[in-house]
Design a protein around this motif. Structure first.
Motif, PDB file in Angstrom:
ATOM      1  N   UNK A 295       0.811  -1.234   0.000  1.00  0.00           N
ATOM      2  CA  UNK A 295       0.000   0.000   0.000  1.00  0.00           C
ATOM      3  C   UNK A 295       0.835   1.271   0.000  1.00  0.00           C
ATOM      4  N   UNK A 296       2.168   1.144   0.050  1.00  0.00           N
ATOM      5  CA  UNK A 296       3.047   2.310   0.043  1.00  0.00           C
ATOM      6  C   UNK A 296       3.197   2.863  -1.368  1.00  0.00           C
ATOM      7  N   UNK A 297       3.149   4.188  -1.515  1.00  0.00           N
ATOM      8  CA  UNK A 297       3.429   4.829  -2.790  1.00  0.00           C
ATOM      9  C   UNK A 297       4.928   4.861  -3.051  1.00  0.00           C
ATOM     10  N   UNK A 298       5.334   4.627  -4.318  1.00  0.00           N
ATOM     11  CA  UNK A 298       6.763   4.580  -4.647  1.00  0.00           C
ATOM     12  C   UNK A 298       7.037   5.271  -5.977  1.00  0.00           C
ATOM     13  N   UNK A 299       8.335   5.612  -6.178  1.00  0.00           N
ATOM     14  CA  UNK A 299       8.835   6.135  -7.453  1.00  0.00           C
ATOM     15  C   UNK A 299       9.824   5.126  -8.015  1.00  0.00           C
ATOM     16  N   UNK A 303      10.997   6.831 -13.662  1.00  0.00           N
ATOM     17  CA  UNK A 303      10.151   8.004 -13.459  1.00  0.00           C
ATOM     18  C   UNK A 303       8.699   7.692 -13.163  1.00  0.00           C
ATOM     19  N   UNK A 304       8.275   6.468 -13.381  1.00  0.00           N
ATOM     20  CA  UNK A 304       6.883   6.122 -13.112  1.00  0.00           C
ATOM     21  C   UNK A 304       6.622   6.063 -11.604  1.00  0.00           C
ATOM     22  N   UNK A 305       5.355   6.267 -11.230  1.00  0.00           N
ATOM     23  CA  UNK A 305       4.956   6.156  -9.833  1.00  0.00           C
ATOM     24  C   UNK A 305       3.971   5.002  -9.693  1.00  0.00           C
ATOM     25  N   UNK A 325      -0.794   6.367 -13.727  1.00  0.00           N
ATOM     26  CA  UNK A 325      -0.509   7.442 -14.675  1.00  0.00           C
ATOM     27  C   UNK A 325      -0.602   8.769 -13.931  1.00  0.00           C
ATOM     28  N   UNK A 326       0.486   9.530 -13.942  1.00  0.00           N
ATOM     29  CA  UNK A 326       0.561  10.731 -13.112  1.00  0.00           C
ATOM     30  C   UNK A 326      -0.322  11.862 -13.643  1.00  0.00           C
ATOM     31  N   UNK A 327      -0.631  11.855 -14.918  1.00  0.00           N
ATOM     32  CA  UNK A 327      -1.483  12.911 -15.482  1.00  0.00           C
ATOM     33  C   UNK A 327      -2.955  12.670 -15.176  1.00  0.00           C
ATOM     34  N   UNK A 344      13.721  -0.467 -10.817  1.00  0.00           N
ATOM     35  CA  UNK A 344      14.008  -0.422  -9.381  1.00  0.00           C
ATOM     36  C   UNK A 344      13.151   0.626  -8.696  1.00  0.00           C
ATOM     37  N   UNK A 345      12.899   0.431  -7.416  1.00  0.00           N
ATOM     38  CA  UNK A 345      12.304   1.476  -6.580  1.00  0.00           C
ATOM     39  C   UNK A 345      13.419   2.402  -6.121  1.00  0.00           C
ATOM     40  N   UNK A 346      13.220   3.704  -6.290  1.00  0.00           N
ATOM     41  CA  UNK A 346      14.253   4.638  -5.829  1.00  0.00           C
ATOM     42  C   UNK A 346      13.797   5.470  -4.623  1.00  0.00           C
ATOM     43  N   UNK A 347      12.484   5.499  -4.347  1.00  0.00           N
ATOM     44  CA  UNK A 347      12.024   6.280  -3.196  1.00  0.00           C
ATOM     45  C   UNK A 347      10.556   5.983  -2.918  1.00  0.00           C
TER      46      UNK A 347
END
Length: 353
Positions: A295-299, A303-305, A325-327, A344-347
């Motif tokens: 359930x955690x949001x990631x980047x 660049x995708x979320x 989709x961020x838009x 990879x997950x970066x954050x």
């Protein structure tokens, strides 16, 4: 469901998990449609985040190691037992011994080998929920070490009562210890000896359980307290509880304005192998606690979320991500990072719709 920080709450969001007051009364039940009044109530109880259900997170579920009913009944028994023990009535602690058996049964029966341990917790209930969480994490590690029933019982009882000595100290010793001044820290360190003596007085307890309270702040390199033990001279039960205790403290008990991302907490625990913690216990911990909870949001590195949808138990750092989709802020598919090795997950990232 997905996790949302309380500063991001909006009218008409739907609760995915009930919210309780510190005394176990339901404040808002699952399925509640948030109003401005309800949002104000959530802010008043001092929690950092809640879980909501929406189209972005449809089908994403968090499976707990123990049931909500067991958590609530154990918390009530622990509150009652600690209060009576504080007054010297040690025979009254029998109820918590019985609840420990229920917790052990559920952890042992749970087939999952990796968990997402993040519940809605307010600061007023810290000591009791901390004790339960330390017990559950310790049992998960003990289970992976193939402990027998007797070993699990000693471990669980010592883990759930490891901080009982704090009930005998008049100062506020609930805060994370690195926030103390020197005088407070000296007093804080007394809780391990006090807890040891208290647990020894409990009928049906054991010296092994009491020893956990005494030595859960010993460090693998000998720099801990109160005895300065090191390496395997520290009992394995205490080496397990030391890791579980620090993890839960970093997760829920940092100074109020301090925040660490979950993967940073896991990394900090792992970095203390050979100094604070037994490296063999750390290996098991890494395979037991997901650095990116469901359930955690990631980047992602492209660049995708997205939102962590499911765990890959053989690949702790490579879960399944639901891409957003961020838009349009619409879910557009899922990516299994255990298959897509270049991604990879970066954050972490708060998904704010």
């Amino acid at each position: 469901m997905r996790r949302v920080g309380i500063d991001k709450l909006k009218k008409d969001m739907v609760l995915a998990k009930p919210i309780y007051t510190s005394n176990g009364v339901i404040l808002l039940k699952e399925g509640t449609l948030l109003t401005e009044k309800f949002i104000d109530k959530i802010h008043d109880i001092d929690v950092d985040y809640i879980y909501i259900r929406d189209e972005l997170s449809e089908g994403i579920e968090i499976e707990a190691l123990i049931s909500e009913e067991t958590v609530l009944s154990t918390k009530k028994a622990l509150e009652d037992s600690m209060e009576k023990m504080r007054k010297g009535y040690f025979s009254a602690s029998q109820s918590i011994v019985e609840k420990v058996d229920a917790v052990i049964s559920e952890v042992v029966a749970n087939p999952h080998v990796m968990v997402s341990l993040q519940e809605i917790r307010n600061r007023d209930e810290y000591l009791h929920m901390h004790s339960i969480n330390v017990c559950v994490i310790s049992l998960l590690i003990g289970k992976k070490l193939n402990y027998n029933d007797a070993q699990l019982r000693h471990l669980a009882l010592g883990a759930i009562l490891h901080d009982v000595g704090k009930t005998q100290i008049k100062y506020d010793v609930i805060r994370y210890r690195e926030d103390y001044v020197e005088k407070e820290y000296k007093i804080y360190k007394e809780h391990v000896r006090l807890g040891y003596e208290m647990i020894k007085s409990i009928p049906q307890s054991s010296l092994l359980a009491a020893n956990i309270a005494l030595t859960h702040h010993e460090h693998y390199d000998g720099t801990g307290f109160p005895l300065g033990k090191k390496n395997t001279s520290i009992h394995e039960f205490s080496r397990i509880v030391a890791v579980a205790n620090e993890y839960d403290n970093l997760l829920y008990n940092l100074p109020k304005d301090t925040h660490m991302r979950h993967y940073e907490i896991v990394e900090m625990i792992v970095s203390r192998a050979y100094t604070w913690f037994d490296p063999e216990i750390i290996k098991i911990f890494r395979k037991s606690i997901s650095p990116y909870p469901i359930s955690t949001g990631v980047v992602l590195n492209d660049g995708r979320i997205g939102i962590v949808a499911r765990l890959n138990e053989d690949f702790p750092t490579r879960p399944v991500i639901r891409i957003i989709d961020e838009d349009s802020m619409v879910a557009i598919g899922e990516v299994d990072l255990s298959v897509n090795l270049s991604t990879l997950i970066i954050d972490e990232k708060e998904i704010d719709k």
